[in-house]
Design a protein around this motif. Sequence first.
Motif, PDB file in Angstrom:
ATOM      1  N   ASP A  63      16.312  79.576  55.033  1.00 61.84           N
ATOM      2  CA  ASP A  63      15.036  79.544  54.722  1.00 61.84           C
ATOM      3  C   ASP A  63      15.204  79.754  52.887  1.00 61.84           C
ATOM      4  O   ASP A  63      16.239  79.923  52.486  1.00 61.84           O
ATOM      5  CB  ASP A  63      14.068  80.326  55.687  1.00 61.84           C
ATOM      6  CG  ASP A  63      14.437  82.019  55.412  1.00 61.84           C
ATOM      7  OD1 ASP A  63      15.109  82.084  54.382  1.00 61.84           O
ATOM      8  OD2 ASP A  63      13.614  82.690  55.968  1.00 61.84           O
ATOM      9  N   GLY A  93      13.702  74.505  57.528  1.00 61.09           N
ATOM     10  CA  GLY A  93      12.958  75.491  58.820  1.00 61.09           C
ATOM     11  C   GLY A  93      13.602  75.571  60.404  1.00 61.09           C
ATOM     12  O   GLY A  93      14.673  74.590  60.355  1.00 61.09           O
ATOM     13  N   THR A  94      13.389  76.403  60.870  1.00 61.34           N
ATOM     14  CA  THR A  94      14.190  76.609  62.230  1.00 61.34           C
ATOM     15  C   THR A  94      14.212  75.336  62.992  1.00 61.34           C
ATOM     16  O   THR A  94      14.986  75.298  63.858  1.00 61.34           O
ATOM     17  CB  THR A  94      13.520  77.930  62.989  1.00 61.34           C
ATOM     18  OG1 THR A  94      13.941  78.981  62.389  1.00 61.34           O
ATOM     19  CG2 THR A  94      14.377  78.185  64.423  1.00 61.34           C
ATOM     20  N   GLU A 111      19.723  79.064  62.360  1.00 61.71           N
ATOM     21  CA  GLU A 111      19.032  79.197  60.990  1.00 61.71           C
ATOM     22  C   GLU A 111      19.102  80.662  60.550  1.00 61.71           C
ATOM     23  O   GLU A 111      18.852  81.424  61.116  1.00 61.71           O
ATOM     24  CB  GLU A 111      17.698  78.799  61.473  1.00 61.71           C
ATOM     25  CG  GLU A 111      16.462  79.043  60.584  1.00 61.71           C
ATOM     26  CD  GLU A 111      16.453  78.191  59.244  1.00 61.71           C
ATOM     27  OE1 GLU A 111      15.588  78.411  58.451  1.00 61.71           O
ATOM     28  OE2 GLU A 111      17.088  77.422  59.286  1.00 61.71           O
ATOM     29  N   THR A 113      17.274  83.170  58.936  1.00 65.08           N
ATOM     30  CA  THR A 113      15.642  83.232  58.454  1.00 65.08           C
ATOM     31  C   THR A 113      15.181  84.581  59.105  1.00 65.08           C
ATOM     32  O   THR A 113      15.720  85.096  59.943  1.00 65.08           O
ATOM     33  CB  THR A 113      14.748  82.135  59.100  1.00 65.08           C
ATOM     34  OG1 THR A 113      13.369  82.409  58.761  1.00 65.08           O
ATOM     35  CG2 THR A 113      14.932  82.466  60.401  1.00 65.08           C
ATOM     36  N   SER A 115      11.823  84.721  58.990  1.00 63.84           N
ATOM     37  CA  SER A 115      10.471  84.046  59.464  1.00 63.84           C
ATOM     38  C   SER A 115       9.342  85.103  58.580  1.00 63.84           C
ATOM     39  O   SER A 115       9.200  84.950  57.239  1.00 63.84           O
ATOM     40  CB  SER A 115      10.338  84.453  60.954  1.00 63.84           C
ATOM     41  OG  SER A 115       9.118  83.885  61.483  1.00 63.84           O
ATOM     42  N   SER A 196       9.658  77.645  53.516  1.00 60.23           N
ATOM     43  CA  SER A 196      10.352  76.421  53.518  1.00 60.23           C
ATOM     44  C   SER A 196       9.600  75.094  53.957  1.00 60.23           C
ATOM     45  O   SER A 196      10.139  73.967  54.257  1.00 60.23           O
ATOM     46  CB  SER A 196      11.426  76.809  54.760  1.00 60.23           C
ATOM     47  OG  SER A 196      12.147  77.810  54.371  1.00 60.23           O
ATOM     48  N   ASP A 262       9.301  80.240  58.169  1.00 62.89           N
ATOM     49  CA  ASP A 262      10.473  79.076  58.786  1.00 62.89           C
ATOM     50  C   ASP A 262       9.677  78.201  59.281  1.00 62.89           C
ATOM     51  O   ASP A 262      10.447  77.337  60.143  1.00 62.89           O
ATOM     52  CB  ASP A 262      11.505  79.784  59.601  1.00 62.89           C
ATOM     53  CG  ASP A 262      11.022  80.676  60.961  1.00 62.89           C
ATOM     54  OD1 ASP A 262       9.765  80.900  60.966  1.00 62.89           O
ATOM     55  OD2 ASP A 262      11.653  80.695  61.814  1.00 62.89           O
TER      56      ASP A 262
END
Length: 479
Positions: A63, A93-94, A111, A113, A115, A196, A262
């Motif tokens: 991210d 993003g995820t 990923e 991140t 979040s 993101s 994310d």
Amino acid sequence: MTIDSFKAYDIRGELGVNLDEAIAYRIGRAFAQILWQRYNAEVNVKPESELATLKPAIVIGSDIRHSSELLKQATLKGILDAGVDVIDLGMTGTEEVYFATSHYQALGGIEVTASHNPINYNGLKLVKEYSKPISADDGLAEIQALAESGQFASSDRAAALQRLTDKTAYIEHVMGFIDIDKLKPLKLVINSGNGSAGPVVDLLVAKLTQAGAPIEVITLHHTPDGSFPNGIPNPMIEANRVATQQAVLENKADLGIAFDGDFDRCFLFDETGEFIDGSYVVGMLAQAFLNKYPNESIVYDPRVIYNTEAVIEEHNGKAVISKSGHSFIKQVMRASGAVYGGEMSAHHYFRDFFYCDSGMIPWLLTIELLSITGKTLSELVTGYIQAYPSSGEMNFRLTTHDAPTIISAIEDQYRSQQPSKSMLDGLSLNFGAWRFNLRASNTEPLIRLNIETQGDQTLLADKVHEIEQWLAAQGAVPA
């Protein structure tokens, strides 16, 4: 070495405390080694195995947080040192990692991140082949143990690093969920929260425009910025909703859309700026899918159920309840072949998106549903909100007793009323005219309460007050 950033479904930690580049390297190397050894073991014994079609690669994205790129580089070095190829997706993003894991037929995906967590946190979300989730009892604990021990196998395989940042295939796949020709004129406010989401929103809007869709989009907090100048992107916090609500009203928009960092969660606001609770969005999307795919299964979690079950019954679907949490929802969806699954936390899962959650698909489906029905978002959901009012999720911090003690005590408190009971996820007690679910948080010393009724706002208010007072007496205070 102890790595206590491992949680039930993923890895999250405070930077410099229980997550740094050295830890990320260990996690990457352990993840790659375990997936690679399992792949070789199965394919050597069963050359016809479905794993045989996989590539010896792991995809990785990150991210926009300032710490994410460094953590990603450390993680991918660990993967390469384990002898496994890496496909670097860049800033993502995820859900882009979910897509790419299956699209590139990789062994797994990561990923980097945090979040919606505070700016001094970060983490890693992991999936294995075919974008399947990994949880503590399904591989994550094994990864943690190897990462902590550092007993890594040596590899003489020369692993390769490839950077593939083109999003075309992902965008085409997401757009395939709707019929653009059915879209009617709509004005949208989209708040990317400086996360993101912005670049993906741009690509989707460009695709809609090129196809002649009569959609006007007003963007808000659109530029990715890891310093989050407008606050951490978390629309679950009421104060973070204000900017989207005001923009909807000022622009006379038909719909407001907001994302977390994310963008694996999508939050909706109606044309009056009213935030729509996630449980009602689940019902609305269930309706959208059952209109397209009659008699299909819909998966939902047990926190708030009245509205979702009513919609599924009304539209001749099959209701399948699951414990909340993405690994459980995805497992139940795969087992039942469900076309859609939803959680009130704004996670929405799709069979045709590898049974994974997406934050982009829900708003596309929503604009299609608004166009097909000719109704506003408030018209689509207000009837259900009135028919099945709910409290929204209320969090309480534990100060005296632990969660199991409180859950057991509240069951005793209401036993004489003889409610129906479920322990699928925490405690659910259903009294017919009302019900509640009380469950422990997987990540914090909190318990989470949801109460709903059959069309009775007064009863809802009474029961919220009643249980809040009871919890206070047990030393559980609003978080």
